[in-house]
Motif scaffolding. Structure first.
Motif, PDB file in Angstrom:
ATOM      1  N   GLY A   1      82.388  50.519  45.289  1.00 13.45           N
ATOM      2  CA  GLY A   1      83.328  51.537  44.871  1.00 13.45           C
ATOM      3  C   GLY A   1      83.431  52.733  45.783  1.00 13.45           C
ATOM      4  N   GLU A   2      82.548  52.863  46.761  1.00 16.32           N
ATOM      5  CA  GLU A   2      82.572  54.005  47.669  1.00 16.32           C
ATOM      6  C   GLU A   2      83.223  53.602  48.983  1.00 16.32           C
ATOM      7  OE1 GLU A   2      80.834  56.543  45.019  1.00 16.32           O
ATOM      8  OE2 GLU A   2      81.368  57.105  47.069  1.00 16.32           O
ATOM      9  N   VAL A   3      84.141  54.442  49.476  1.00 12.94           N
ATOM     10  CA  VAL A   3      84.789  54.169  50.757  1.00 12.94           C
ATOM     11  C   VAL A   3      83.776  54.376  51.875  1.00 12.94           C
ATOM     12  CG1 VAL A   3      86.583  54.890  52.382  1.00 12.94           C
ATOM     13  CG2 VAL A   3      87.065  54.809  49.920  1.00 12.94           C
ATOM     14  N   VAL A   4      83.723  53.432  52.791  1.00 12.79           N
ATOM     15  CA  VAL A   4      82.803  53.501  53.926  1.00 12.79           C
ATOM     16  C   VAL A   4      83.604  53.805  55.180  1.00 12.79           C
ATOM     17  CG1 VAL A   4      81.138  52.233  55.338  1.00 12.79           C
ATOM     18  CG2 VAL A   4      81.241  51.837  52.863  1.00 12.79           C
ATOM     19  N   ASP A   5      83.320  54.962  55.782  1.00 10.24           N
ATOM     20  CA  ASP A   5      84.044  55.342  56.996  1.00 10.24           C
ATOM     21  C   ASP A   5      83.360  54.857  58.266  1.00 10.24           C
ATOM     22  OD1 ASP A   5      84.798  58.455  55.393  1.00 10.24           O
ATOM     23  OD2 ASP A   5      86.106  56.700  55.663  1.00 10.24           O
ATOM     24  N   ASP A   6      82.056  54.557  58.168  1.00 14.64           N
ATOM     25  CA  ASP A   6      81.292  54.109  59.330  1.00 14.64           C
ATOM     26  C   ASP A   6      81.967  52.877  59.920  1.00 14.64           C
ATOM     27  OD1 ASP A   6      77.706  53.715  59.891  1.00 14.64           O
ATOM     28  OD2 ASP A   6      79.403  53.172  61.167  1.00 14.64           O
ATOM     29  N   PRO A   7      82.180  52.857  61.239  1.00 14.49           N
ATOM     30  CA  PRO A   7      82.778  51.660  61.847  1.00 14.49           C
ATOM     31  C   PRO A   7      81.949  50.407  61.598  1.00 14.49           C
ATOM     32  CG  PRO A   7      82.764  53.465  63.409  1.00 14.49           C
ATOM     33  CD  PRO A   7      81.988  53.927  62.213  1.00 14.49           C
ATOM     34  N   VAL A   8      80.642  50.596  61.382  1.00 14.24           N
ATOM     35  CA  VAL A   8      79.764  49.476  61.074  1.00 14.24           C
ATOM     36  C   VAL A   8      79.411  49.568  59.593  1.00 14.24           C
ATOM     37  CG1 VAL A   8      77.575  48.328  61.563  1.00 14.24           C
ATOM     38  CG2 VAL A   8      78.840  49.462  63.407  1.00 14.24           C
ATOM     39  N   VAL A   9      79.834  48.583  58.849  1.00 19.73           N
ATOM     40  CA  VAL A   9      79.635  48.595  57.396  1.00 19.73           C
ATOM     41  C   VAL A   9      78.331  47.877  57.070  1.00 19.73           C
ATOM     42  CG1 VAL A   9      80.569  47.844  55.189  1.00 19.73           C
ATOM     43  CG2 VAL A   9      82.125  48.563  57.033  1.00 19.73           C
ATOM     44  N   SER A  10      77.413  48.575  56.435  1.00 18.54           N
ATOM     45  CA  SER A  10      76.176  47.931  55.989  1.00 18.54           C
ATOM     46  C   SER A  10      76.387  47.402  54.583  1.00 18.54           C
ATOM     47  CB  SER A  10      75.027  48.942  56.000  1.00 18.54           C
ATOM     48  OG  SER A  10      74.685  49.267  57.320  1.00 18.54           O
ATOM     49  N   LEU A  11      76.107  46.137  54.417  1.00 18.68           N
ATOM     50  CA  LEU A  11      76.361  45.481  53.143  1.00 18.68           C
ATOM     51  C   LEU A  11      75.047  44.939  52.622  1.00 18.68           C
ATOM     52  CD1 LEU A  11      78.919  44.909  51.508  1.00 18.68           C
ATOM     53  CD2 LEU A  11      79.030  42.671  52.594  1.00 18.68           C
ATOM     54  N   PRO A  12      74.356  45.695  51.728  1.00 21.43           N
ATOM     55  CA  PRO A  12      73.082  45.188  51.212  1.00 21.43           C
ATOM     56  C   PRO A  12      73.284  43.900  50.440  1.00 21.43           C
ATOM     57  CG  PRO A  12      73.389  47.514  50.708  1.00 21.43           C
ATOM     58  CD  PRO A  12      74.704  46.999  51.213  1.00 21.43           C
ATOM     59  N   VAL A  13      72.208  43.121  50.391  1.00 22.84           N
ATOM     60  CA  VAL A  13      72.257  41.865  49.633  1.00 22.84           C
ATOM     61  C   VAL A  13      72.613  42.177  48.185  1.00 22.84           C
ATOM     62  CG1 VAL A  13      70.843  39.980  48.734  1.00 22.84           C
ATOM     63  CG2 VAL A  13      70.661  40.661  51.139  1.00 22.84           C
ATOM     64  N   GLY A  14      73.541  41.426  47.642  1.00 25.33           N
ATOM     65  CA  GLY A  14      73.918  41.618  46.253  1.00 25.33           C
ATOM     66  C   GLY A  14      75.066  42.578  46.063  1.00 25.33           C
ATOM     67  N   SER A  15      75.474  43.285  47.093  1.00 25.39           N
ATOM     68  CA  SER A  15      76.569  44.235  46.933  1.00 25.39           C
ATOM     69  C   SER A  15      77.892  43.564  47.239  1.00 25.39           C
ATOM     70  CB  SER A  15      76.366  45.444  47.849  1.00 25.39           C
ATOM     71  OG  SER A  15      76.327  45.029  49.199  1.00 25.39           O
ATOM     72  N   LEU A  16      78.950  44.227  46.905  1.00 23.30           N
ATOM     73  CA  LEU A  16      80.288  43.679  47.050  1.00 23.30           C
ATOM     74  C   LEU A  16      81.120  44.624  47.890  1.00 23.30           C
ATOM     75  CD1 LEU A  16      81.990  41.289  45.899  1.00 23.30           C
ATOM     76  CD2 LEU A  16      82.864  42.908  44.219  1.00 23.30           C
ATOM     77  N   ALA A  17      81.722  44.103  48.931  1.00 20.51           N
ATOM     78  CA  ALA A  17      82.619  44.899  49.760  1.00 20.51           C
ATOM     79  C   ALA A  17      84.048  44.461  49.499  1.00 20.51           C
ATOM     80  CB  ALA A  17      82.288  44.735  51.235  1.00 20.51           C
ATOM     81  N   VAL A  18      84.915  45.415  49.327  1.00 20.59           N
ATOM     82  CA  VAL A  18      86.333  45.125  49.183  1.00 20.59           C
ATOM     83  C   VAL A  18      87.033  45.659  50.418  1.00 20.59           C
ATOM     84  CG1 VAL A  18      88.430  45.540  47.846  1.00 20.59           C
ATOM     85  CG2 VAL A  18      86.228  45.236  46.677  1.00 20.59           C
ATOM     86  N   ILE A  19      87.732  44.803  51.106  1.00 17.32           N
ATOM     87  CA  ILE A  19      88.431  45.190  52.331  1.00 17.32           C
ATOM     88  C   ILE A  19      89.914  45.188  52.032  1.00 17.32           C
ATOM     89  CG2 ILE A  19      88.847  44.634  54.746  1.00 17.32           C
ATOM     90  CD1 ILE A  19      86.140  43.205  54.750  1.00 17.32           C
ATOM     91  N   THR A  20      90.520  46.347  52.190  1.00 19.93           N
ATOM     92  CA  THR A  20      91.926  46.510  51.862  1.00 19.93           C
ATOM     93  C   THR A  20      92.738  46.700  53.134  1.00 19.93           C
ATOM     94  OG1 THR A  20      91.309  47.557  49.780  1.00 19.93           O
ATOM     95  CG2 THR A  20      93.572  47.866  50.527  1.00 19.93           C
ATOM     96  N   LEU A  21      93.783  45.927  53.293  1.00 23.02           N
ATOM     97  CA  LEU A  21      94.687  46.076  54.436  1.00 23.02           C
ATOM     98  C   LEU A  21      95.741  47.115  54.093  1.00 23.02           C
ATOM     99  CD1 LEU A  21      93.385  43.251  54.859  1.00 23.02           C
ATOM    100  CD2 LEU A  21      95.536  42.549  55.887  1.00 23.02           C
ATOM    101  N   THR A  22      95.901  48.103  54.954  1.00 30.98           N
ATOM    102  CA  THR A  22      96.955  49.090  54.749  1.00 30.98           C
ATOM    103  C   THR A  22      97.733  49.268  56.037  1.00 30.98           C
ATOM    104  OG1 THR A  22      95.751  51.041  55.482  1.00 30.98           O
ATOM    105  CG2 THR A  22      95.365  50.330  53.227  1.00 30.98           C
ATOM    106  N   GLY A  23      98.904  49.883  55.920  1.00 26.22           N
ATOM    107  CA  GLY A  23      99.683  50.133  57.117  1.00 26.22           C
ATOM    108  C   GLY A  23     101.053  49.518  57.038  1.00 26.22           C
TER     109      GLY A  23
END
Lengths: 269, 297
Positions: free
Chosen positions: A66-88
């Motif tokens: 649920g938190e926006v990650v601005d870091d160019p390198v996204v750390s994804l701990p085991v068990g977490s969920l990343a949502v990648i949204t295409l915009t533009g």
């Protein structure tokens, strides 16, 4: 057509486990193995908010838990969920985007009501992945829109490039491109016809030695051919498949998992 | 040739006079025997190359657009008439197609009779000699050879270049391509036994060797290999040929085209494809030179 239509993808970090090969068939929702309980992926049922700023034609907005990650390198701990949204502005209600997660390449259908997860991949264990999205330019003479983010899952290492949003140019400024090699693993890669065509056009139109090299291939003496030692090393570092442009014996540019004629032709000015 | 063009029905399922693949030899060409003959070069069909049958027509359109059929990776026919060298001519097509695919050069119209592409001379295209394999597979010259024999020979020691090449590569050892008709892109000459090959010939032949050979486990996998740009060599009806382009009517696969070793393209119907695929193979990779302009070093 809705400007700045949003499309969401979900990438799930699995428990550490060996990568498994998905048998041929329709794309599958990624479900990690036991013992770590994981949520089952499902497309969002409501449209994503449209107030995300999108100054460029294609951007990726990544949220983790649920938190926006601005870091160019996204750390994804085991068990977490990343949502990648295409915009533009390049993202429209219909059309296709090509998604590459390292060697896995599939076409993503963009729909008005959300997303369609159109790729299947090995279980994502500890590792580092380059998540790339490409959308063809509506201007036939224009370059495709490409956006990338590094994703480090579990305890995977940080990726080597400092600027993950640009193709790797490990040796800095170089001279004229003298050769281009598409390095791949035959058992994992269906070489796109467009890439094969781009390679041919580099040979014919730009008079640059352009070839394909299957990473296990040897010469008549059983050795890695001299001309492919440097491209092979650079491609392995970036992850196969990769397009490696050489300037003499120096690596000039590395493009991970190209899929279009324009990406191939674009390595030679 | 577009894969949605109509094909000449006279060229579908053509059965020729004996051309070198008699039943008694064909009987030995089980998949297990041929895989054993290839040794370390043998590979299962990679799942990454699978294409759902419902997507075959779209992939065919892709191949038409980009000229990426197997036939687009060869720049010549060969002509074996009236010899029994068919399995070796099919092998040479498969080999040259794999090599040119690695080289990254496309011949947009495929092989054309009595025609030579300018790009063949500048792209490092090498023409290999079917006779250089057949002479060992069948020292008696007549009676043919099976796939197991020719694959074992090619994977073990490689294939010699033909005396005719699109460019002067300075090969130390070459051999006439066939004792049959040949053509403007294939030399022909008298029979020669292996002991009369040019001295030291093994040093050149080793640079032209299959490295990885894929064995499809079904006719659908064989079709997928063709769709992905790999020739699939098969033996049926007394003759061995290389499948090289899928032909459709609407979205339905109807036949597969092959460059026959008689300076002509012919077709196997879908019924023949479904019955003939067993024992077929596709050369995925071949030895690669340190310098494409010096193919044998």
């Amino acid at each position: 057509m809705i400007r700045n239509a949003l499309v969401s993808l979900t990438v799930l970090a699995a428990a550490t486990s060996p990568a498994v090969r998905v048998p041929p068939g329709p794309p599958q929702v990624i479900t990690p193995p036991a013992p770590v309980a994981q949520p089952v992926l499902a497309p969002p049922t409501e449209p994503m908010p449209d107030d995300i700023p999108s100054p460029s034609a294609l951007e990726l907005v990544v949220t983790v838990s649920g938190e926006v990650v601005d870091d160019p390198v996204v750390s994804l701990p085991v068990g977490s969920l990343a949502v990648i949204t295409l915009t533009g502005s390049a993202v429209t209600t219909t059309g296709a985007a090509t998604v590459a997660l390292n060697r896995e390449t599939k076409n993503l259908d963009v729909t008005q009501n959300g997303h369609h997860v159109a790729f299947s991949s090995p279980s994502i264990a500890d590792g580092v992945f380059l998540f790339t999205v490409g959308i063809n330019n509506t201007d036939p003479a224009g370059a495709p829109h490409i956006a990338q983010r590094w994703i480090v899952t579990g305890a995977g290492p940080r990726p080597p490039p400092d600027d993950p949003l640009a193709p790797v140019t490990p040796n800095g400024p170089v001279g004229k491109i003298t050769s281009v090699t598409y390095v791949y693993e035959k058992s994992d890669t269906k070489v796109p016809a467009a890439v094969q065509s781009g390679i041919d056009r580099l040979n014919v139109e730009k008079k640059v030695l352009a070839t394909l090299y299957e990473h296990d291939s040897k010469d008549g003496t059983g050795e890695v051919p001299d001309q492919y030692k440097a491209p092979l090393a650079a491609a392995k570092e970036a992850g196969l498949p990769a397009l490696v442009a050489m300037s003499g014996d120096k690596v000039a540019k590395v493009i991970p998992a190209p899929t279009t004629v324009e990406q191939v032709m674009g390595v030679v000015p | 040739m577009n894969s949605f063009d109509e094909v000449d029905p006279k060229e579908i399922d053509v059965i020729l006079p004996p051309s070198g693949y008699p039943d008694e030899l064909a009987a030995e060409d089980t998949t297990d025997n041929i895989r054993g003959a290839c040794g370390d070069a043998s590979r299962d069909f990679p799942t990454a190359l699978w294409i759902e049958p419902k997507d075959w027509a779209d992939k065919a359109r892709d191949n038409d657009k980009y000229h990426t059929w197997p036939v687009n990776y060869i720049d010549r026919y060969t002509n074996q008439n009236p010899t029994h060298e068919c399995t070796c001519h099919s092998l040479r097509t498969n080999f040259e197609g794999a090599r040119n695919r690695q080289r990254g050069v496309i011949f947009k119209d495929g092989p054309k009779k009595n025609f030579r592409y300018d790009v063949s001379a500048t792209s490092g295209s090498v023409w290999v000699s079917p006779l250089s394999v057949y002479a060992e597979a069948n020292p008696r010259q007549w009676g043919g050879a099976n796939v197991r024999q020719v694959m074992e020979i090619a994977c073990r020691r490689g294939i010699l270049p033909d005396k005719i090449q699109p460019h002067e590569y300075g090969f130390k050892h070459t051999l006439q391509g066939t004792t049959g008709s040949g053509n403007s892109n294939q030399s022909h000459g008298p029979w020669v036994s292996v002991r009369n090959f040019p001295a030291g010939w093994e040093e050149t032949a080793r640079h032209f060797k299959p490295l990885e050979v894929i064995f499809p486990g079904s006719w659908e996998e064989a079709v997928c290999l063709v769709l992905n740009g790999f020739f699939v060599s098969v033996g049926r009806n007394g003759h061995a040929i290389p499948w090289g382009q899928c032909m459709f009517s609407g979205n339905s696969l109807q036949s597969i085209a092959y460059p026959d070793s008689y300076d002509v393209t012919r077709y196997d119907s879908l019924r023949t494809v479904k019955s003939a695929w067993s024992g077929s193979f596709a050369i995925a990779t071949v030895t690669v030179p340190d310098d494409w302009s010096k193919p044998a070093g």
